[in-house]
Design an enzyme around this catalytic site. Structure first.
Site, PDB file in Angstrom:
ATOM      1  N   HIS A 144       6.438   5.499   5.681  1.00  0.00           N
ATOM      2  CA  HIS A 144       6.833   4.094   5.782  1.00  0.00           C
ATOM      3  C   HIS A 144       8.342   3.911   5.876  1.00  0.00           C
ATOM      4  CE1 HIS A 144       7.117   4.137   1.215  1.00  0.00           C
ATOM      5  NE2 HIS A 144       8.172   3.418   1.518  1.00  0.00           N
ATOM      6  N   ASP A 175       1.243   9.017   3.797  1.00  0.00           N
ATOM      7  CA  ASP A 175       2.576   8.432   3.693  1.00  0.00           C
ATOM      8  C   ASP A 175       3.670   9.498   3.651  1.00  0.00           C
ATOM      9  OD1 ASP A 175       4.388   6.383   3.715  1.00  0.00           O
ATOM     10  OD2 ASP A 175       4.344   6.041   1.549  1.00  0.00           O
ATOM     11  N   SER A 254      12.232   5.493  -1.861  1.00  0.00           N
ATOM     12  CA  SER A 254      11.111   6.017  -1.102  1.00  0.00           C
ATOM     13  C   SER A 254      11.507   7.262  -0.311  1.00  0.00           C
ATOM     14  CB  SER A 254      10.593   4.960  -0.119  1.00  0.00           C
ATOM     15  OG  SER A 254       9.985   3.905  -0.795  1.00  0.00           O
TER      16      SER A 254
END
Length: 436
Positions: A144, A175, A254
């Site tokens: 992402h 992911d 992230s």
């Protein structure tokens, strides 16, 4: 806010003045300070004793560090050059991943000098984190972070220069993504060692590195809070095992590494549980590093493609949703996964699995629903909840043949299914806009 800052500044001045005045009074007393330090029966004695404690010259900063603090400092020094800051320029602001990045950016409570990622203008940017895994410049990050990006720039620790990077391959259902940086001197590439997430224990130290809120090369520390957590990961939203930690993880973290006290990567920071505030609430999740190690060879050979996962091509529900009377009438078990729909061209359709269907009585026109097959096991492993079936399927390889234990009309049978990539979302939209 200016008023609040002014009050805080004034308060700080008053406190500072008090401390300076105290120091001047004690200095003026000269040699009496030593005598005052021995007094315990008066206010003056208590003051003198406190000054003597604060003025203790034998303080040793290195000795004051705990073993854990010294370990954290060393891990950060040894591994920070393997961490990278990733800046992406949106290729399509309407994509799901671009909108996710924009939502995260909009949730920031302050302007930390981040690029504008919340507007609708073409070329908006967002930030994330990653880390080197090979000496050739391969970097692991979250899918992402980079999906849909038209341009990816990587910054190294202690280096203001930005380096272009390209996507080698993505694994959206986990992911994860692998990008490769270009033009970086080999001496600047510091791969991080990968640990073993199967050997972790709750309570062990966890060190999160990344760029929360765009604050590049930041570190937070906590412990492994749970190894029993399953959360929805990736584009399919399949619940997968993750590492839960209370180390602060925020937007921008992230793709960054979660490290153990040996400086090994044990996970890839991916999600937080916010309680609606858009910031860390002490519950963060990381993809286990063993998932990374399993996918790494395929990612490295990806040539810019997408690693797909298999799908049965069915709509499912918990058989327990049926009433006891309905289950008894259809001779169905109390536990298992009910197939509500089988999509055309899917592996399930090729194997002859049946979904729920509506029967019409020609004489009366009355309609009744005939429940579909109920899956109770995959390769002999019991399936008792609707979450377990997708978990089993996503862990298999395309082309692999599995055996499903199925109950149909009260009879148990084994059905072999050869798995393949199947776009369930597109099939559902094409055949049944209301389907799963």
């Amino acid at each position: 806010m200016n008023k609040t800052l002014s009050i805080l500044a004034l308060t700080g001045s008053l406190v500072l003045g008090g401390l300076v005045g105290y120091d001047i009074r004690e200095r003026s007393s000269g040699a009496s300070v030593t005598a005052q330090a021995t007094q315990t029966t008066s206010g003056e004695g208590a003051q003198g004793q406190m000054v003597q404690a604060l003025a203790q010259p034998s303080f040793n900063a290195s000795r004051a560090r705990t073993e854990s603090e010294a370990n954290t400092v060393q891990v950060v020094k040894d591994r920070r050059d393997g961490l990278v800051l990733i800046t992406v320029k949106e290729g399509d602001n309407s994509s799901a991943q671009a909108q996710l990045r924009q939502r995260l950016q909009q949730q920031l409570p302050f302007d930390f000098g981040l690029p504008d990622g919340g507007g609708q203008n073409q070329g908006a940017t967002a930030t994330g984190s990653g880390f080197f895994v090979t000496s050739g410049g391969d970097i692991i990050t979250n899918n992402h972070v980079v999906e849909g990006a038209s341009e990816i720039t990587v910054h190294l620790h202690g280096n203001t220069k930005g380096y272009k990077a390209r996507v080698v391959a993505r694994a959206p259902d986990f992911d994860l993504a692998l990008i490769r940086v270009e033009g970086v001197p080999s001496s600047e590439i510091k791969p991080l060692p990968l640990g073993n997430s199967d050997q972790l224990d709750v309570g062990l130290k966890a060190i999160a590195m990344g760029a929360p809120f765009g604050l590049d090369f930041s570190v937070s520390e906590g412990i492994i809070s749970s190894l029993e957590r399953k959360v929805a990961v990736g584009t399919k939203g399949v619940e997968q095992s993750v590492i839960q930690t209370d180390a602060a993880i925020n937007p921008g973290n992230s793709g960054g590494p979660l490290l153990n006290s040996a400086g090994q990567v044990i996970g890839v920071n991916t999600q937080i549980l916010t309680g609606g505030i858009g910031q860390s609430a002490g519950v963060g999740f990381a993809i286990p590093v063993n998932t990374v190690k399993k996918l790494l060879p395929e990612l490295q050979a990806g040539k810019g493609g997408v690693i797909q996962t298999p799908s049965l091509g069915v709509g499912i529900a918990d058989v327990a949703n049926l009433s006891a009377a309905e289950r008894k009438q259809a001779k169905l078990p109390d536990q298992g996964v009910l197939i509500s729909r089988v999509y055309q061209g899917s592996p399930a359709a090729a194997a002859g699995l049946k979904g729920s269907r509506t029967l019409v009585d020609n004489s009366t026109g009355a309609e009744t629903t005939q429940p579909g097959d109920v899956i109770t096991a995959v390769d002999g492993q019991p399936i008792t909840s609707v979450q377990q079936l997708p978990q089993q399927i996503i862990s298999r390889k395309i082309g692999e043949t599995i055996t499903l234990t199925v109950i149909r009309d009260g009879q148990q049978r084994d059905v072999k299914v050869t798995l393949k990539a199947f776009d369930l979302a597109a099939a559902a939209q094409r055949e049944d806009p209301q389907g799963q």
